[in-house]
Design a protein around this motif. Structure first.
Motif, mmCIF file in Angstrom:
data_model
loop_
_atom_site.group_PDB
_atom_site.id
_atom_site.type_symbol
_atom_site.label_atom_id
_atom_site.label_comp_id
_atom_site.label_asym_id
_atom_site.label_seq_id
_atom_site.Cartn_x
_atom_site.Cartn_y
_atom_site.Cartn_z
ATOM 1 N N PRO A 177 0.830 -1.217 0.000
ATOM 2 C CA PRO A 177 0.000 0.000 0.000
ATOM 3 C C PRO A 177 0.859 1.260 0.000
ATOM 4 O O PRO A 177 0.872 2.042 0.968
ATOM 5 C CB PRO A 177 -0.815 -0.143 1.283
ATOM 6 C CG PRO A 177 0.086 -0.908 2.198
ATOM 7 C CD PRO A 177 0.840 -1.868 1.323
ATOM 8 N N ASP A 178 1.584 1.462 -1.088
ATOM 9 C CA ASP A 178 2.536 2.559 -1.232
ATOM 10 C C ASP A 178 1.823 3.773 -1.829
ATOM 11 O O ASP A 178 1.446 3.758 -3.005
ATOM 12 C CB ASP A 178 3.676 2.091 -2.150
ATOM 13 C CG ASP A 178 4.751 3.145 -2.347
ATOM 14 O OD1 ASP A 178 4.513 4.324 -2.032
ATOM 15 O OD2 ASP A 178 5.834 2.779 -2.844
ATOM 16 N N PRO A 179 1.638 4.839 -1.060
ATOM 17 C CA PRO A 179 0.917 6.009 -1.571
ATOM 18 C C PRO A 179 1.589 6.672 -2.772
ATOM 19 O O PRO A 179 0.905 7.325 -3.570
ATOM 20 C CB PRO A 179 0.897 6.963 -0.368
ATOM 21 C CG PRO A 179 1.017 6.064 0.822
ATOM 22 C CD PRO A 179 1.958 4.973 0.367
ATOM 23 N N GLY B 35 -2.813 4.726 -4.976
ATOM 24 C CA GLY B 35 -2.431 5.943 -4.257
ATOM 25 C C GLY B 35 -2.551 5.772 -2.760
ATOM 26 O O GLY B 35 -2.008 4.833 -2.182
ATOM 27 N N SER B 36 -3.301 6.679 -2.122
ATOM 28 C CA SER B 36 -3.434 6.670 -0.657
ATOM 29 C C SER B 36 -4.708 5.993 -0.166
ATOM 30 O O SER B 36 -5.092 6.160 0.993
ATOM 31 C CB SER B 36 -3.381 8.118 -0.137
ATOM 32 O OG SER B 36 -2.121 8.708 -0.405
ATOM 33 N N GLU B 37 -5.374 5.235 -1.039
ATOM 34 C CA GLU B 37 -6.625 4.575 -0.645
ATOM 35 C C GLU B 37 -6.332 3.200 -0.046
ATOM 36 O O GLU B 37 -6.351 2.177 -0.725
ATOM 37 C CB GLU B 37 -7.555 4.468 -1.852
ATOM 38 C CG GLU B 37 -7.929 5.828 -2.438
ATOM 39 C CD GLU B 37 -8.925 5.709 -3.584
ATOM 40 O OE1 GLU B 37 -10.075 5.288 -3.332
ATOM 41 O OE2 GLU B 37 -8.546 6.028 -4.723
ATOM 42 N N GLY B 38 -6.072 3.188 1.259
ATOM 43 C CA GLY B 38 -5.640 1.982 1.947
ATOM 44 C C GLY B 38 -6.574 0.801 1.835
ATOM 45 O O GLY B 38 -6.143 -0.350 1.687
ATOM 46 N N TYR C 229 -6.146 -1.406 -1.295
ATOM 47 C CA TYR C 229 -5.007 -2.333 -1.246
ATOM 48 C C TYR C 229 -5.349 -3.545 -0.383
ATOM 49 O O TYR C 229 -4.894 -4.659 -0.638
ATOM 50 C CB TYR C 229 -3.775 -1.645 -0.652
ATOM 51 C CG TYR C 229 -3.166 -0.542 -1.477
ATOM 52 C CD1 TYR C 229 -2.317 -0.835 -2.546
ATOM 53 C CD2 TYR C 229 -3.403 0.788 -1.175
ATOM 54 C CE1 TYR C 229 -1.726 0.173 -3.286
ATOM 55 C CE2 TYR C 229 -2.818 1.807 -1.913
ATOM 56 C CZ TYR C 229 -1.987 1.496 -2.966
ATOM 57 O OH TYR C 229 -1.402 2.501 -3.701
ATOM 58 N N ALA D 64 -0.511 3.230 3.361
ATOM 59 C CA ALA D 64 -1.638 4.106 3.044
ATOM 60 C C ALA D 64 -2.631 4.157 4.199
ATOM 61 O O ALA D 64 -2.885 3.141 4.861
ATOM 62 C CB ALA D 64 -2.333 3.618 1.769
ATOM 63 N N TYR E 169 -5.234 1.326 5.876
ATOM 64 C CA TYR E 169 -4.858 -0.018 5.403
ATOM 65 C C TYR E 169 -4.881 -1.045 6.530
ATOM 66 O O TYR E 169 -5.516 -2.103 6.417
ATOM 67 C CB TYR E 169 -3.487 0.013 4.747
ATOM 68 C CG TYR E 169 -3.021 -1.347 4.275
ATOM 69 C CD1 TYR E 169 -3.547 -1.923 3.123
ATOM 70 C CD2 TYR E 169 -2.054 -2.072 4.984
ATOM 71 C CE1 TYR E 169 -3.141 -3.179 2.683
ATOM 72 C CE2 TYR E 169 -1.643 -3.323 4.561
ATOM 73 C CZ TYR E 169 -2.179 -3.869 3.412
ATOM 74 O OH TYR E 169 -1.776 -5.114 2.995
ATOM 75 N N ARG F 268 8.312 11.896 2.393
ATOM 76 C CA ARG F 268 7.313 11.126 3.140
ATOM 77 C C ARG F 268 7.835 10.697 4.510
ATOM 78 O O ARG F 268 9.003 10.884 4.842
ATOM 79 C CB ARG F 268 6.913 9.897 2.335
ATOM 80 C CG ARG F 268 8.083 9.024 1.896
ATOM 81 C CD ARG F 268 7.613 7.878 1.039
ATOM 82 N NE ARG F 268 8.700 7.031 0.587
ATOM 83 C CZ ARG F 268 9.150 6.986 -0.665
ATOM 84 N NH1 ARG F 268 8.620 7.740 -1.603
ATOM 85 N NH2 ARG F 268 10.138 6.161 -0.997
#
Length: 488
Positions: A233-235, A241-244, A247, A281, A284, A413
């Motif tokens: 879950p790599d943003p 993207g950031s939608e945990g 993933y 993310a 997640y 990050r």
């Protein structure tokens, strides 16, 4: 340039917002750059070279072998697998105090790597040193077969830092050992063999943990069974993207199509260290933990790098995602450089180790546990968690401003004093800037900054300094990066 002094350039003086050291000190002259450092730098550009913050310590003269002699011995007597940074001119570190390191010539460096996120309180922190020395003078080693207060006192203090019913501690010597033990406990408790970990994660280099590790560079061609690697879950580089929660569905798919439907557990870092400071993310872990529980598995939080107040906002990395694991593993920052690790779980889960005899000769020895207890006391007494939050937030803000200035920076990050700066040659393709990363590392060393490097492609600066890092240190680090990148 005035004789014997370095004057900040007009560019530096005019950018007060991002150069607070210069704005506060105005046009005061500095003499913090030594003769050796001046010789390394381009004389035409020396007026704008950032200067190390003042520090009231000078190491005693070094009388040991030179860097060249040590390198020769390493090549002859140590495994060729032991690589080192700065291949053109390796640095020989002989002394350390708090957030600074010193080489054989007495030159000072800002340590922005912290011995790979290991030095938490600061190099040679007097309280930790005193605890180690005093315990060593009294009793260096006996065995946990005899009673001793050091291991019991530290176990109690450690359990009090964890949420829920996580209060049974088993000490090891390293993070790899801790993760090995945690995976075995999960398999024993559930009666299942399958474990899920994340791609790009790193959990150690022994038989079981190598299976959980998911980067080819760290995996040998030996049997590694029973581990399934979920989409990371790599943003920044991930497909969602950031939608945990999106993933998290891959974990459910792995369980349904790659296992019997029941698993032993799930292991992950909250922020991947070796993988390039990748923070999972948002949302997640709650989604994945729920899925794991339904499949009968245990949730293991690998806090080897991210734990012990490093994120600033919380003491443990998993707390940033609002979850409570069944097992927590830790090492590195737990001892400020002393070799110690630990596994903490619930009384019910810990009971599985009584089915047979499980023993660790050095795990929990008096010296290491005395050091660990001292570390906890220093973190609390000196408010290092708060410092990691305040200084880390300032540092991240400044690095983000640098990202807006240079196309070479693709992502900034992390949180607290566990930050990553990923370099790319193309923002759209996210092409790893490997050579540029090495070049900047070398130049930063010349200025007086030591940073780490990681990520699968080796293009991420890993910034994990001791938690006593100051805003002045943060400014110097960013100024040094700015200066270096401006010349590329």
């Amino acid at each position: 340039m005035m004789h014997g002094f370095i004057i900040p350039s007009r560019r530096v003086l005019s950018e007060a917002k991002y150069y607070p050291r210069w704005s506060q000190l105005g046009r005061r002259c500095f003499s913090q750059v030594g003769v050796a450092q001046k010789a390394e730098l381009d004389k035409n550009d020396v007026v704008s070279v950032p200067l190390l913050p003042p520090f009231d310590y000078s190491p005693p003269p070094y009388t040991g072998p030179s860097a060249a002699d040590i390198l020769s011995k390493r090549k002859e007597y140590l495994s060729p697998s032991m690589f080192y940074f700065y291949n053109k001119q390796p640095v020989n570190i002989v002394d350390g105090r708090m957030q600074y390191l010193f080489d054989e010539n007495g030159r000072r460096y800002l340590d922005a790597f912290g011995g790979i996120a290991t030095v938490s309180c600061g190099h040679c922190h007097p309280d930790v040193v005193d605890a180690i020395v005093n315990q060593t003078k009294r009793l260096q080693h006996s065995t946990i077969l005899y009673l001793n207060n050091a291991i019991a006192d530290f176990a109690e203090a450690l359990a009090n830092k964890l949420p829920g019913n996580l209060k049974v501690v088993f000490f090891t010597n390293s993070g790899t050992e801790a993760n090995e033990l945690a995976m075995m406990i999960a398999r024993l408790y559930t009666g299942c063999h399958d474990i899920i970990s994340l791609r790009n994660g790193y959990h150690g280099n022994a038989a079981g943990t190598m299976g959980a590790t998911a980067q080819s560079i760290w995996k040998f061609n030996v049997i590694q069974s029973g581990v399934h690697h979920a989409v990371n879950p790599d943003p920044y580089r991930g497909v969602f993207g950031s939608e945990g929660e999106k993933y998290a569905k891959d974990v459910q798919d792995l369980i349904q199509f790659g296992t019997s439907g029941n698993i032993a557990g799930f292991i992950s870092e909250a922020i991947q260290g070796v993988g390039g400071i990748v923070e999972l993310a948002p949302g997640y872990l709650p989604a994945v933990y729920s899925t794991i529980k339904k499949a009968g598995g245990l949730c293991i939080a690998d806090e080897v790098q991210v734990g012990f107040a490093r994120t600033g906002s919380h003491f443990w990395g998993f707390e940033n995602q609002g979850v409570v694991p069944d097992i927590v593993t830790m090492a590195k920052g737990i001892g400020n450089g002393i070799p110690i690790g630990a596994v903490v779980t619930t009384p019910e889960i810990a009971e599985v180790l009584t089915r047979r005899s499980y023993f660790n000769t050095f795990g929990g020895n008096p010296v290491c546990t005395a050091a660990g207890l001292a570390v906890l006391k220093v973190i609390e007494k000196e408010k290092l968690q708060e410092n990691a939050h305040v200084v880390g937030s300032h540092l991240k803000e400044r690095l983000t401003a640098l990202k807006d200035k240079y196309d070479l920076i693709g992502d900034v990050r992390g949180r607290g004093l566990m930050l990553g700066v990923e370099l790319v040659t193309d923002h759209k393709l996210k092409t790893p800037a490997k050579l540029e990363t090495l070049h900047i590392m070398d130049k930063l060393k010349e200025i007086g900054v030591l940073v780490g490097k990681g990520g699968f492609y080796g293009n991420v600066f890993r910034i994990t300094p001791p938690l006593c890092f100051t805003k002045e240190d943060a400014d110097f680090l960013v100024d040094a990066m700015d200066y270096t990148m401006a010349k590329m």
